[in-house]
Design an enzyme around this catalytic site. Structure first.
Site, PDB file in Angstrom:
ATOM      1  N   ASP A   1      48.970  40.122  47.294  1.00  0.00           N
ATOM      2  CA  ASP A   1      49.301  38.998  46.413  1.00  0.00           C
ATOM      3  C   ASP A   1      50.279  39.424  45.322  1.00  0.00           C
ATOM      4  O   ASP A   1      50.390  40.614  44.997  1.00  0.00           O
ATOM      5  CB  ASP A   1      48.020  38.391  45.793  1.00  0.00           C
ATOM      6  CG  ASP A   1      47.166  39.389  45.023  1.00  0.00           C
ATOM      7  OD1 ASP A   1      47.136  40.584  45.394  1.00  0.00           O
ATOM      8  OD2 ASP A   1      46.526  38.979  44.036  1.00  0.00           O
TER       9      ASP A   1
ATOM     10  N   GLU B   1      44.180  41.120  44.244  1.00  0.00           N
ATOM     11  CA  GLU B   1      44.249  42.124  43.171  1.00  0.00           C
ATOM     12  C   GLU B   1      44.689  41.531  41.847  1.00  0.00           C
ATOM     13  O   GLU B   1      44.160  41.863  40.792  1.00  0.00           O
ATOM     14  CB  GLU B   1      45.203  43.261  43.575  1.00  0.00           C
ATOM     15  CG  GLU B   1      45.119  44.495  42.670  1.00  0.00           C
ATOM     16  CD  GLU B   1      45.892  44.402  41.369  1.00  0.00           C
ATOM     17  OE1 GLU B   1      45.566  45.152  40.423  1.00  0.00           O
ATOM     18  OE2 GLU B   1      46.820  43.573  41.262  1.00  0.00           O
TER      19      GLU B   1
END
Ligand SMILES: [Zn+2]
Ligand SMILES: [Zn+2]
Length: 408
Positions: free
Chosen positions: A82, A147
């Site tokens: 991400d 994350e």
């Protein structure tokens, strides 16, 4: 094809740009497209591929290159898929187009944090595999979601799974940060994220009156105490050239909430803070300090934690640590100078270290301005390719570390 144009681009750079175009942007990342991308890489490289759904819709993709000695623990190469949101109007180019300018800079969200590293791992493995190498230790590449919003639906869950245990990771690499100088930064520990919301309650009433004991005046006191602490830590950092950013505690006031109308004194207001607590801080004493600032502000002032990491770990950076010895020897051989530091921000390394796996935070990006989470995040293709060279040297060394007592 011999014609001029994009065909001349290095294939590793082309692959990097393809990955950058996948919109894995928070708060609604297209994780499905990323997983499909890595499955295809596994197929092309002849690597094992495992998908572990750690929460509904949150898949960790594991690509595996088996070693020759399955008795040994493995090397874990971790990266998150991400990326953080963009303010598109502040970008020179579309952040999801992976535009490359005439000098070779690639503009994209994730160019530094950390889609470069994912592709550098893959391309180093591809090169070594094509050259016919095998190494004693298995190499696993994990591509994880979530994350950038805390890892609670990603690495935090994955390290608790039997599939993680089964990887038998002995050592991990994860992200670092670019370095604008000729040197490379490597992180051996991290500050602990504490996200704190202070809520103040007080007497409401008409906005024209001198009401006593308001939520706002008590919240103001807490904000002042915390910002005074911030100033003290900032001064401590400024006055000591030996201290790096990660060695002191930082805090920012990141949210203020409350109120309904100009002429109504609200009964409740809150302030949110992003603390990053240095690893040498006494956590219990620090929490008591936070509580006492709230108490000193008056009645009805409380705090809650949205995030409170309590397990800071340090990976040794001396030759007592055979992984460090192998890592730093390669850097020495390649004439790369290393700057070992404490990560000022937070990464998935904290979950990996907390389950006892030593980890280094390393993004092989030197001569690069630090632009993670910033507008116009970009990376020069030559720096990216040099990073592939670096992993091509690091992986053989790490995957050939002789048997350790911890392997048995
Ligand atoms: Zn990152
Ligand atoms: Zn980030």
């Amino acid at each position: 094809m011999t014609s001029k144009g994009p065909e001349e681009e290095h294939p590793s750079v082309t692959l990097f740009r393809q990955y950058l175009r996948i919109r894995t942007v928070q708060p609604k990342p297209d994780y499905g497209a990323a997983v499909a991308f890595f499955e295809e890489r596994a197929r092309q490289l002849g690597l094992g591929c495992q998908k572990v759904e750690v929460a509904p819709g949150y898949v960790v993709t594991v690509l595996t290159w088996p070693g020759t000695n399955p008795a040994l623990s493995s090397i874990l190469l971790n990266s998150h898929t991400d990326v953080v949101p963009v303010f598109k109007e502040h970008w020179s180019h579309d952040p999801f187009e992976a535009f490359k300018d005439s000098e070779g800079y690639i503009y994209a969200r994730g160019a530094q944090d950390m889609k470069c590293v994912s592709i550098q791992y893959l391309e180093a493995v591809r090169r070594l595999k094509v050259e016919g190498h095998r190494f004693p230790r298995t190499i696993h590449m994990t591509f994880v979601p979530d994350e950038e919003v805390g890892g609670h639906q990603g690495m935090e869950l994955f390290v608790q799974r039997p599939e993680f245990q089964a990887l038998r990771a002995g050592f991990a690499l994860d992200e670092g940060i670019a370095n604008p100088t000729d040197a490379f930064t490597v992180f051996y520990s991290e500050r602990s994220p504490w996200w704190v919301r202070v809520t103040s309650t007080g007497r409401p009433g008409h906005g024209s009156l001198f009401i006593e004991d308001t939520a706002a005046e008590k919240l103001h006191k807490v904000v002042s105490s915390i910002l005074a602490f911030r100033e003290k830590e900032w001064q401590r950092l400024q006055s000591n050239p030996h201290l790096k950013e990660g060695a002191v505690t930082s805090v920012n006031l990141t949210k203020l909430e409350g109120g309904v109308a100009y002429n109504v004194v609200p009964a409740t207001m809150s302030a949110s803070f992003d603390f990053r607590v240095a690893p040498d801080v006494d956590f219990k004493a620090f929490e008591e300090q936070l509580q006492s600032w709230c108490q000193a502000a008056g009645e009805g002032v409380t705090l809650e934690f949205a995030q409170k990491w309590m397990h800071p770990q340090v990976t040794p950076t001396d030759d007592s640590n055979p992984w460090w010895a192998a890592f730093s020897q390669v850097c020495k051989d390649m004439n790369l100078s290393l700057e070992p530091e404490i990560m000022p921000a937070s990464t998935d390394s904290r979950f990996i270290r907390a389950v006892g796996v030593p980890a280094l935070g390393f993004s092989p990006l030197n001569r690069t301005p630090v632009l993670l989470h910033d507008h116009d995040e970009r990376l020069h293709e030559a720096v990216f390719l040099r990073g592939v060279d670096i992993y091509t040297r690091l992986l053989p060394a790490l995957a050939s570390v002789p048997a350790l007592p911890s392997d048995s």
